[in-house]
Design a protein around this motif. Structure first.
Motif, PDB file in Angstrom:
ATOM      1  N   SER A 186      -9.704   3.455  -3.115  1.00 17.20           N
ATOM      2  CA  SER A 186      -8.749   4.408  -2.554  1.00 17.20           C
ATOM      3  C   SER A 186      -9.195   5.817  -2.917  1.00 17.20           C
ATOM      4  O   SER A 186      -9.695   6.059  -4.024  1.00 17.20           O
ATOM      5  CB  SER A 186      -7.371   4.126  -3.157  1.00 17.20           C
ATOM      6  OG  SER A 186      -6.577   5.289  -3.123  1.00 17.20           O
ATOM      7  N   LEU A 243      -0.435   4.814  -1.668  1.00 14.01           N
ATOM      8  CA  LEU A 243      -1.836   4.949  -1.257  1.00 14.01           C
ATOM      9  C   LEU A 243      -2.016   5.101   0.256  1.00 14.01           C
ATOM     10  O   LEU A 243      -3.146   5.171   0.739  1.00 14.01           O
ATOM     11  CB  LEU A 243      -2.648   3.742  -1.752  1.00 14.01           C
ATOM     12  CG  LEU A 243      -2.639   3.513  -3.274  1.00 14.01           C
ATOM     13  CD1 LEU A 243      -3.524   2.325  -3.625  1.00 14.01           C
ATOM     14  CD2 LEU A 243      -3.103   4.762  -4.014  1.00 14.01           C
ATOM     15  N   SER A 269      -6.661  -0.689   5.341  1.00 13.76           N
ATOM     16  CA  SER A 269      -7.409   0.539   5.077  1.00 13.76           C
ATOM     17  C   SER A 269      -7.656   1.308   6.382  1.00 13.76           C
ATOM     18  O   SER A 269      -7.619   0.732   7.470  1.00 13.76           O
ATOM     19  CB  SER A 269      -8.746   0.213   4.396  1.00 13.76           C
ATOM     20  OG  SER A 269      -9.569  -0.519   5.278  1.00 13.76           O
ATOM     21  N   ALA A 326      -4.464   3.353   4.269  1.00  9.19           N
ATOM     22  CA  ALA A 326      -5.031   3.926   3.045  1.00  9.19           C
ATOM     23  C   ALA A 326      -6.417   4.504   3.306  1.00  9.19           C
ATOM     24  O   ALA A 326      -7.314   3.799   3.802  1.00  9.19           O
ATOM     25  CB  ALA A 326      -5.125   2.834   1.979  1.00  9.19           C
ATOM     26  N   VAL A 336     -10.017   5.377   2.243  1.00  9.76           N
ATOM     27  CA  VAL A 336     -10.921   4.761   1.261  1.00  9.76           C
ATOM     28  C   VAL A 336     -12.315   5.363   1.390  1.00  9.76           C
ATOM     29  O   VAL A 336     -12.659   5.936   2.430  1.00  9.76           O
ATOM     30  CB  VAL A 336     -11.020   3.230   1.480  1.00  9.76           C
ATOM     31  CG1 VAL A 336      -9.711   2.529   1.149  1.00  9.76           C
ATOM     32  CG2 VAL A 336     -11.468   2.891   2.899  1.00  9.76           C
ATOM     33  N   VAL A 370       0.846  -1.203   0.000  1.00  6.90           N
ATOM     34  CA  VAL A 370       0.000   0.000   0.000  1.00  6.90           C
ATOM     35  C   VAL A 370       0.877   1.246   0.000  1.00  6.90           C
ATOM     36  O   VAL A 370       0.649   2.198  -0.763  1.00  6.90           O
ATOM     37  CB  VAL A 370      -0.947  -0.023   1.228  1.00  6.90           C
ATOM     38  CG1 VAL A 370      -1.660   1.304   1.411  1.00  6.90           C
ATOM     39  CG2 VAL A 370      -1.958  -1.149   1.077  1.00  6.90           C
TER      40      VAL A 370
END
Ligand SMILES: Cc1cc2nc3c(=O)[nH]c(=O)nc-3n(C[C@H](O)[C@H](O)[C@H](O)COP(=O)(O)OP(=O)(O)OC[C@H]3O[C@@H](n4cnc5c(N)ncnc54)[C@H](O)[C@@H]3O)c2cc1C
Length: 378
Positions: A265, A247, A278, A256, A258, A242
């Motif tokens: 993303s 990201l 995430s 990340a 989201v 990631v």
């Protein structure tokens, strides 16, 4: 957890969708229940899950390989074998990686055992070899980390095991956070009353330095020397893929960001990030990874039909915590999308924790685990 589930549900709900699941290992080793390996109540083999059903029952193309690079604009993947894959969508579910701990280097004397595998077996053997009057240390990193109740339940489990196997031993818990980060009522009662003669709990005790040669750990307040066993759980970030893809744009560059309607993303609309990698308002848990995977699969299939994602997704999480080797507590939460701020918000009326712990909850934990793993892997 997240990757297997999204692959299965993309095939189940999108019959004509071709799905490749790229994973490093021949089988998956569950982190969930892995603390029971430390007390000899489970074997590592009992935590292994095959990917065969994903292929045989659902037609997922399972590739044993390693993803080296992702092109988030061209939506392409380069694998260690040299294979290149091009896709309409890529879902990233690489789990977590750890911050380096100053002084640790490549030593395996202070295992994290927070990705189940050889480190779990190593920590189990270190605990078994500990002297009867020994001192073990468990460190808890700053949030957000994988499985919020996990370190506290591991501490309770190990404390109960020590009482039976090493009755004069102590467990020092160094928590980088200012207080229990979850299930405060049950854990504070377990730490202070039930296991108060074994557990020494220190808060705001972030590990600053370690020395595996002398088995020392330094916090801002103190240095603990010559301890027998150290379960060093470092601070966490999204799996390196990631970050390498650029990201990791949330939580100080650790995870990340989201859109929880699709888990796309916020930087690359055709790349989705699910599970522990995430950054959402939901806990980093296997149950939530499974739920995020289904919301993501649904959104991808809808997008292939030029449809918008479900505007009101609901997810839920159940978590059982081992308070002793035979008794558990539980915690559950339901999350609903809040369009006002674009996050998954806990639904207060549906979120609860058990008052105390008992054997029935421990037995239900096994039933819950079997159901979750079956839903994800078969
Ligand atoms: C001790 C412990 C107890 C826990 N107990 C619970 C519990 O009771 N309930 C609960 O809900 N959760 C629990 N959890 C948390 C749960 O295990 C995680 O939240 C869950 O595993 C996250 O799933 P994931 O798919 O994001 O990551 P993972 O399950 O870690 O999967 C990531 C996968 O990606 C692979 N991978 C990474 N990079 C690459 C690459 N470049 N190429 C190919 N493959 C790659 C990895 O090898 C791995 O197989 C516990 C965790 C621990 C450590």
């Amino acid at each position: 957890m997240a990757g297997a589930t999204v692959a299965k549900y993309l095939r189940m709900w999108g019959d004509s969708v071709e799905v490749f699941l790229v994973k490093r290992n021949a089988s998956y080793t569950s982190n969930i229940m892995s603390s029971l390996v430390l007390t000899g109540q489970r074997t590592m083999a009992s935590l292994n899950y095959s990917y065969d059903s994903l292929f045989n029952a659902w037609g997922v193309q399972v590739l044993r390989d390693e993803v080296l690079e992702i092109d988030p604009v061209g939506v392409k993947v380069r694998l260690a074998s040299g294979t290149q894959l091009a896709a309409d969508r890529i879902v990233l579910a690489p789990g977590i990686d750890f911050d380096p701990v100053p002084g640790l280097g490549n030593s395996d004397r202070m295992p994290h055992a927070w990705k189940a595998g050889p480190q779990t077996a190593l920590l189990a053997s270190q605990l078994a070899a500990m002297p009867d009057n020994g001192v073990a240390v468990l460190t808890i990193p700053k949030t957000p980390y994988r499985c919020p109740p996990g370190p506290y339940e591991r501490a309770c489990l190990v404390a109960d095991w020590l009482k039976q196997r090493k009755p004069r031993a102590k467990l020092l818990v160094l928590d980088a956070n200012a207080d229990f980060v979850t299930e405060r009522d049950n854990f504070s009662r377990a730490f202070n009353d039930l296991h108060g003669d074994v557990i020494d709990y220190r808060t705001s005790a972030e590990v600053l330095q370690v020395d595996p040669a002398t088995m020392s750990i330094t916090t801002a307040a103190e240095t603990f020397r010559n301890v027998d066993v150290v379960n060093l759980i470092p601070r966490q970030r999204a799996g390196s893929l990631v970050t390498a893809t650029g990201l990791a744009n949330a939580t100080e560059g650790r995870f990340a960001a989201v859109d929880p309607l699709s888990y796309a993303s916020t930087l690359a609309p055709r790349i989705h990030v699910i599970g522990d990698a995430s950054a959402t308002t939901q806990p980093k848990a296997g149950h939530i990874a499974n739920q995020e995977a289904k919301v993501c699969a649904d959104a991808i299939i809808r997008s292939f039909a030029s449809l918008a994602p479900d505007p009101a997704p609901v997810t839920n999480s159940a978590c059982y915590s081992t308070i002793t080797m035979r008794q558990a507590s539980w915690l559950t939460a339901v999350f609903q999308y809040n369009p006002a701020n674009g996050t998954m918000q806990p639904v207060a009326a549906s979120s609860a924790a058990s008052v105390g712990w008992n054997k029935d909850h421990f037995d239900q934990m096994n039933t819950w685990f079997k159901a979750l793993m079956a839903d994800s892997f078969s």
